[in-house]
Design a protein around this motif. Sequence first.
Motif, PDB file in Angstrom:
ATOM      1  N   SER A 181     121.537 -42.986 -10.480  1.00 21.51           N
ATOM      2  CA  SER A 181     120.190 -42.450 -10.265  1.00 21.51           C
ATOM      3  C   SER A 181     120.150 -40.940 -10.473  1.00 21.51           C
ATOM      4  O   SER A 181     121.093 -40.225 -10.146  1.00 21.51           O
ATOM      5  CB  SER A 181     119.717 -42.786  -8.843  1.00 21.51           C
ATOM      6  N   TYR A 182     119.044 -40.471 -11.053  1.00 26.98           N
ATOM      7  CA  TYR A 182     118.815 -39.053 -11.328  1.00 26.98           C
ATOM      8  C   TYR A 182     119.783 -38.473 -12.362  1.00 26.98           C
ATOM      9  O   TYR A 182     119.979 -37.267 -12.406  1.00 26.98           O
ATOM     10  CB  TYR A 182     118.867 -38.225 -10.045  1.00 26.98           C
ATOM     11  N   CYS A 183     120.368 -39.312 -13.177  1.00 30.84           N
ATOM     12  CA  CYS A 183     121.180 -38.842 -14.304  1.00 30.84           C
ATOM     13  C   CYS A 183     120.268 -38.866 -15.530  1.00 30.84           C
ATOM     14  O   CYS A 183     120.190 -39.889 -16.234  1.00 30.84           O
ATOM     15  CB  CYS A 183     122.417 -39.714 -14.495  1.00 30.84           C
ATOM     16  N   ARG A 184     119.589 -37.775 -15.788  1.00 32.63           N
ATOM     17  CA  ARG A 184     118.492 -37.752 -16.756  1.00 32.63           C
ATOM     18  C   ARG A 184     118.949 -37.853 -18.207  1.00 32.63           C
ATOM     19  O   ARG A 184     118.131 -38.066 -19.098  1.00 32.63           O
ATOM     20  CB  ARG A 184     117.675 -36.472 -16.561  1.00 32.63           C
ATOM     21  N   ASN A 185     120.251 -37.681 -18.491  1.00 31.51           N
ATOM     22  CA  ASN A 185     120.733 -37.746 -19.865  1.00 31.51           C
ATOM     23  C   ASN A 185     121.131 -39.153 -20.298  1.00 31.51           C
ATOM     24  O   ASN A 185     121.563 -39.351 -21.430  1.00 31.51           O
ATOM     25  CB  ASN A 185     121.939 -36.810 -20.056  1.00 31.51           C
TER      26      ASN A 185
ATOM     27  N   GLU B 217     122.040 -49.238  -9.900  1.00 29.44           N
ATOM     28  CA  GLU B 217     120.922 -48.409  -9.468  1.00 29.44           C
ATOM     29  C   GLU B 217     120.744 -47.280 -10.473  1.00 29.44           C
ATOM     30  O   GLU B 217     121.647 -46.467 -10.656  1.00 29.44           O
ATOM     31  CB  GLU B 217     121.172 -47.844  -8.065  1.00 29.44           C
ATOM     32  N   ALA B 218     119.596 -47.262 -11.140  1.00 30.87           N
ATOM     33  CA  ALA B 218     119.320 -46.255 -12.159  1.00 30.87           C
ATOM     34  C   ALA B 218     117.915 -45.696 -11.971  1.00 30.87           C
ATOM     35  O   ALA B 218     117.114 -45.646 -12.897  1.00 30.87           O
ATOM     36  CB  ALA B 218     119.488 -46.853 -13.547  1.00 30.87           C
ATOM     37  N   ASP B 219     117.606 -45.267 -10.759  1.00 34.47           N
ATOM     38  CA  ASP B 219     116.286 -44.727 -10.449  1.00 34.47           C
ATOM     39  C   ASP B 219     116.113 -43.349 -11.097  1.00 34.47           C
ATOM     40  O   ASP B 219     117.038 -42.547 -11.127  1.00 34.47           O
ATOM     41  CB  ASP B 219     116.093 -44.612  -8.938  1.00 34.47           C
ATOM     42  N   TYR B 220     114.927 -43.103 -11.618  1.00 30.50           N
ATOM     43  CA  TYR B 220     114.588 -41.812 -12.230  1.00 30.50           C
ATOM     44  C   TYR B 220     115.530 -41.466 -13.393  1.00 30.50           C
ATOM     45  O   TYR B 220     115.928 -40.322 -13.549  1.00 30.50           O
ATOM     46  CB  TYR B 220     114.603 -40.698 -11.181  1.00 30.50           C
ATOM     47  N   CYS B 221     115.864 -42.453 -14.192  1.00 25.40           N
ATOM     48  CA  CYS B 221     116.647 -42.235 -15.408  1.00 25.40           C
ATOM     49  C   CYS B 221     115.749 -42.461 -16.624  1.00 25.40           C
ATOM     50  O   CYS B 221     114.751 -43.183 -16.549  1.00 25.40           O
ATOM     51  CB  CYS B 221     117.843 -43.187 -15.475  1.00 25.40           C
TER      52      CYS B 221
ATOM     53  N   GLU C  83     122.750 -58.925 -10.820  1.00 26.54           N
ATOM     54  CA  GLU C  83     121.971 -59.589  -9.780  1.00 26.54           C
ATOM     55  C   GLU C  83     121.011 -58.627  -9.090  1.00 26.54           C
ATOM     56  O   GLU C  83     119.982 -59.043  -8.573  1.00 26.54           O
ATOM     57  CB  GLU C  83     122.918 -60.206  -8.735  1.00 26.54           C
ATOM     58  N   TYR C  84     121.371 -57.334  -9.078  1.00 24.68           N
ATOM     59  CA  TYR C  84     120.551 -56.309  -8.418  1.00 24.68           C
ATOM     60  C   TYR C  84     120.304 -55.193  -9.430  1.00 24.68           C
ATOM     61  O   TYR C  84     121.253 -54.590  -9.934  1.00 24.68           O
ATOM     62  CB  TYR C  84     121.269 -55.765  -7.186  1.00 24.68           C
ATOM     63  N   LEU C  85     119.039 -54.924  -9.728  1.00 18.14           N
ATOM     64  CA  LEU C  85     118.692 -53.875 -10.689  1.00 18.14           C
ATOM     65  C   LEU C  85     117.570 -53.021 -10.121  1.00 18.14           C
ATOM     66  O   LEU C  85     116.470 -53.507  -9.857  1.00 18.14           O
ATOM     67  CB  LEU C  85     118.249 -54.498 -12.016  1.00 18.14           C
ATOM     68  N   SER C  86     117.861 -51.745  -9.921  1.00 17.20           N
ATOM     69  CA  SER C  86     116.866 -50.810  -9.400  1.00 17.20           C
ATOM     70  C   SER C  86     116.592 -49.752 -10.462  1.00 17.20           C
ATOM     71  O   SER C  86     117.473 -48.966 -10.802  1.00 17.20           O
ATOM     72  CB  SER C  86     117.367 -50.147  -8.107  1.00 17.20           C
ATOM     73  N   VAL C  87     115.358 -49.750 -10.992  1.00 17.53           N
ATOM     74  CA  VAL C  87     114.960 -48.788 -12.022  1.00 17.53           C
ATOM     75  C   VAL C  87     113.599 -48.197 -11.649  1.00 17.53           C
ATOM     76  O   VAL C  87     112.668 -48.183 -12.453  1.00 17.53           O
ATOM     77  CB  VAL C  87     114.923 -49.444 -13.420  1.00 17.53           C
ATOM     78  N   SER C  88     113.474 -47.719 -10.431  1.00 18.38           N
ATOM     79  CA  SER C  88     112.202 -47.168  -9.976  1.00 18.38           C
ATOM     80  C   SER C  88     111.829 -45.924 -10.777  1.00 18.38           C
ATOM     81  O   SER C  88     112.687 -45.219 -11.309  1.00 18.38           O
ATOM     82  CB  SER C  88     112.277 -46.819  -8.482  1.00 18.38           C
TER      83      SER C  88
ATOM     84  N   LEU D 185     114.886 -56.951  -8.029  1.00 15.16           N
ATOM     85  CA  LEU D 185     114.389 -56.074  -9.089  1.00 15.16           C
ATOM     86  C   LEU D 185     113.458 -55.036  -8.482  1.00 15.16           C
ATOM     87  O   LEU D 185     112.476 -55.373  -7.817  1.00 15.16           O
ATOM     88  CB  LEU D 185     113.647 -56.898 -10.142  1.00 15.16           C
ATOM     89  N   ASN D 186     113.768 -53.763  -8.706  1.00 15.80           N
ATOM     90  CA  ASN D 186     112.991 -52.673  -8.128  1.00 15.80           C
ATOM     91  C   ASN D 186     112.297 -51.881  -9.228  1.00 15.80           C
ATOM     92  O   ASN D 186     112.949 -51.191 -10.008  1.00 15.80           O
ATOM     93  CB  ASN D 186     113.894 -51.750  -7.311  1.00 15.80           C
ATOM     94  N   PHE D 187     110.964 -51.990  -9.287  1.00 16.42           N
ATOM     95  CA  PHE D 187     110.147 -51.243 -10.236  1.00 16.42           C
ATOM     96  C   PHE D 187     109.298 -50.183  -9.542  1.00 16.42           C
ATOM     97  O   PHE D 187     108.349 -49.671 -10.140  1.00 16.42           O
ATOM     98  CB  PHE D 187     109.198 -52.191 -10.983  1.00 16.42           C
TER      99      PHE D 187
END
Length: 341
Positions: free
Chosen positions: A150-154, A171-175, A192-197, A222-224
């Motif tokens: 998460s927060y790895c913008r590149n 978890e890849a939120d704010y990517c 099984e668990y994917l978070s891409v908010s 799944l997190n949107f």
Amino acid sequence: MDNPSDDFSGYIMQLPDDCLLFIFQHLDCGSDRESFGLTCRRWLQIQNLNRRSLQFQCSFTMLNFSSLSQTNTRISTLHLYRLLNRFQNLESLSLSGCTELPDSDYGLEALSNSCLALEDLNLSYCSRISDYGVRAISQNCRRLRAIRISYCRNLTGAGFQGCSQTLTHLEADYCRLEPNGIRSILSGGGIEYLSVSNLTWCTRVNGLVVISVGFAAKLRVLNFRSSRTIGDDCIMTIAKGCPSLQEWNLAICHEVKIAGWESIASHCHNLKTLHVNRCRNLCDRGLQALRNGCKRLSILYITRSSQISGVALEIFKLVRGNVEVKEEEVMCICPHGAFRF
């Protein structure tokens, strides 16, 4: 006459490494395990090889990006390299907040070659890493079970292409994930668990459709959240193509409308938890569809709004008495201060 204690200590020092390792693994007291390596370099090596978890002092679990930018969080790459040589059997490693961590040399590439047994890796807020470093991790650490970026913008996600089937939690939120990147994340087939908010870039070209084209059969959570551009077409495709989905966070997804809610109600037969907080286009008709469908639903997170009447919400509670409805309070800011309603 020789001191008996000297003979005993000499005998201990002659024990093979397997015996010392057996002794270390059966120490119940934490302080004894920590002081084990103080005896000598050989005992320290036994302790180091047995260490399974490592978290750097600059790592953190709860920190927003704005406060991070005001800190001076740094880690010496040479220091990291030495530690990885010292602890070669790590299964869990947190580098969260190491904003100077690079991809190559003493960075992720070295990490991927040193920690082959790694199962859980936290790289959140490591702003310098890219798909190159992630590719090294996904190709070399074949036991990897969970990774947080998460927060790895590149990162676009492309580095996960060909990842191991053991990877179940991401978890890849704010990517800035791209459609091909999401396809790469799912390529192992084990997610099984994917978070891409707050995912907005790829949704503009309906890039999330790849989640349901055979790659996400095992997806359960799944997190949107805050992905404001996700529309009905995307929701309908995912609802039909992810039969194992048990929890779906659609909070603040304003473009989900009637067709989307009806599709969730009709196709998400295993859904147990649904977040619809502050969804501007959830109305009485959409709530009615959820009421009549989603037979296994047990928790609904919702916010009262002008689109949802009090009558519709009370009917939902009455008809679906088995569903725990958790209403979120909305904070309003006015010239006289903040208040909830």
